[in-house]
Design a protein around this motif. Sequence first.
Motif, short mmCIF file in Angstrom:
data_model
loop_
_atom_site.label_atom_id
_atom_site.label_comp_id
_atom_site.label_asym_id
_atom_site.label_seq_id
_atom_site.Cartn_x
_atom_site.Cartn_y
_atom_site.Cartn_z
N LYS A 213 0.73 -1.27 -0.18
CA LYS A 213 0.12 0.08 0.16
C LYS A 213 0.96 1.13 0.16
N ILE B 25 -5.91 5.67 10.45
CA ILE B 25 -6.31 4.37 10.21
C ILE B 25 -5.08 3.67 9.99
N LYS C 250 -3.07 -0.18 9.23
CA LYS C 250 -3.32 -1.38 8.52
C LYS C 250 -2.05 -2.10 8.04
N SER D 126 -1.87 -6.52 3.28
CA SER D 126 -3.17 -7.79 3.55
C SER D 126 -4.32 -7.31 2.70
N SER D 127 -5.24 -7.93 2.97
CA SER D 127 -6.53 -7.67 2.30
C SER D 127 -7.83 -8.08 3.14
N GLY D 128 -9.05 -7.89 2.63
CA GLY D 128 -9.97 -8.27 3.19
C GLY D 128 -10.17 -7.80 4.66
N SER D 129 -9.82 -6.31 4.86
CA SER D 129 -9.99 -5.81 6.09
C SER D 129 -9.24 -6.60 7.45
N GLU E 127 -2.13 5.80 8.05
CA GLU E 127 -2.69 7.00 7.13
C GLU E 127 -3.50 8.01 7.94
N GLU E 128 -3.60 9.14 7.24
CA GLU E 128 -4.75 10.00 7.62
C GLU E 128 -6.14 9.50 7.26
N LEU F 211 -9.18 9.47 5.59
CA LEU F 211 -10.33 10.42 4.81
C LEU F 211 -11.54 10.44 5.09
N HIS G 11 -17.22 6.39 0.51
CA HIS G 11 -16.52 5.32 0.01
C HIS G 11 -16.95 4.57 -1.11
N ARG H 107 -20.11 2.12 -1.67
CA ARG H 107 -19.93 1.23 -0.69
C ARG H 107 -20.36 1.49 0.75
N MET I 149 -14.05 -0.98 9.31
CA MET I 149 -14.30 -0.30 7.92
C MET I 149 -14.58 -1.52 7.01
N ASP J 55 -10.05 1.01 -4.39
CA ASP J 55 -11.03 1.63 -3.40
C ASP J 55 -10.59 3.05 -3.24
N GLU K 152 -6.35 2.00 -2.04
CA GLU K 152 -5.81 0.95 -2.60
C GLU K 152 -6.19 0.59 -3.95
#
Length: 420
Positions: free
Chosen positions: A107, A145, A147, A151-154, A185-186, A188, A192, A212, A220, A260, A273
């Motif tokens: 990312k 945020i 993360k 990775s993926s899928g939250s 990250e900041e 946003l 979405h 979304r 999220m 996204d 991403e």
Amino acid sequence: MTEPQHILVLGGGEDQLPAYHEARRLGYRVIGVDRRPDALGAAASDLFLCMTTRAPDRIAAMVGHLDVAAVISPASDAAQESVAELSRLLGTPYQPAPDAVRASVDKGWFHTVLDRLGLPGYAYAQSSDEAELRRAAADLPLPVIVKPSDSSGSKGVQVVADPAALPGALAEARRHSFTGEVIVEEMLLGRHLSAEAFLRGSTLATIAVTERSTTGAPHMITTAHTVPAELTPSTEIRLRSMIMDICGELGHTDGPVNFDFVVDAADEIRFIEMGARLGGNGMPLLVRHAFGINTYEAALRLALGQPTELTPRHHRKTALRILTADTDGVLLGVDGTDAVRALPETVELQLFAEPGSRVHRYTQAGHKLGYLLLVADTHDALRAAQARAESLLRFRIEPATPRAASAAAPRSEELTEQIR
Ligand SMILES: Nc1ncnc2c1ncn2[C@@H]1O[C@H](COP(=O)(O)OP(=O)(O)O)[C@@H](O)[C@H]1O
Ligand SMILES: [Mg+2]
């Protein structure tokens, strides 16, 4: 007699399963790979390798004696480096662009691509060093945020509003990172959205822009997609142009790609991403119902080096609702499925969990229990149909908590989980 040809599908979850079916429909045998022995792909493949998708050399050694015509992994960022390596090792026709693979699995590196293109950015810091991340986070306005970078899928995604919660969030994100890198990250603000696109010859052959819904903070996690998103024509044009710029920069000339992004009150577009692959969370299903395009088939044909068919047959307002539970426990049954299927707006209801199986509260996308697809003439009608379907459908779950387990005879309401 000619040797049978195989398609290698990395991952055997619900978002990969349609690729197994499509591959067989096109006349190929399917080699499925998933480390879970009970993955849906295990029963749907001709040959199943129960192992990680992230070991391309080992996979290549195991299938080297077979004629493998294509390699694919819909929806999975974790497998994209393996897809690229296996395509190279096995000499299949489609070779993913290396930078597109990197942008899909890193990312922070994707941020540098946006910066290089002069696209609207926002503050972030990526590192494997916790002290450095804490210092960087202290300079960002709250909430931030946190993360995993890859990775993926939250998984491991968390909104942090209180500095005291930062160390825990960093540790949790690191736990879900393959490389140990975490990004802060900041946060946003805005709507979405996602874009599920397919490029052919460096042009956008198709794009579905979806509005979304998410669970909101802290995790999220996506709960629904509606297509088409209601964007102003100028925002839509800017979005397409930015996507073409990004793909051009990455050398991604052909194939699926998913983004996204957030659109703020001033209609500024900021990307979060991307994945140079078919989207997860049922995105290809949404595209099929909304436009009549089979992107699983197109992605397979591309991987096989064959021409793809991506002409829309119709444009329908379509919603995809992700069905989830509020609690960990054992699924006793699902009520209301016949009534939901009987709604005039319902075009598809998929359920992934059998009664008797363990289910989990929706803290990551992988815990989803099904997809509901609805089609209507207007967005209002779509919203009304969603509300109706939600009032009808119930997952009955025996909670896994000690309190519930020790209760003599839980009342039926306590066993009833409404979908959210
Ligand atoms: N900087 C951010 N600002 C606002 N929301 C974000 C930000 N980063 C992530 N999100 C939200 O969290 C979701 C998950 O983050 P994402 O980077 O897409 O992780 P994953 O790879 O797990 O999907 C995003 O789709 C978005 O809704
Ligand atoms: Mg995402």
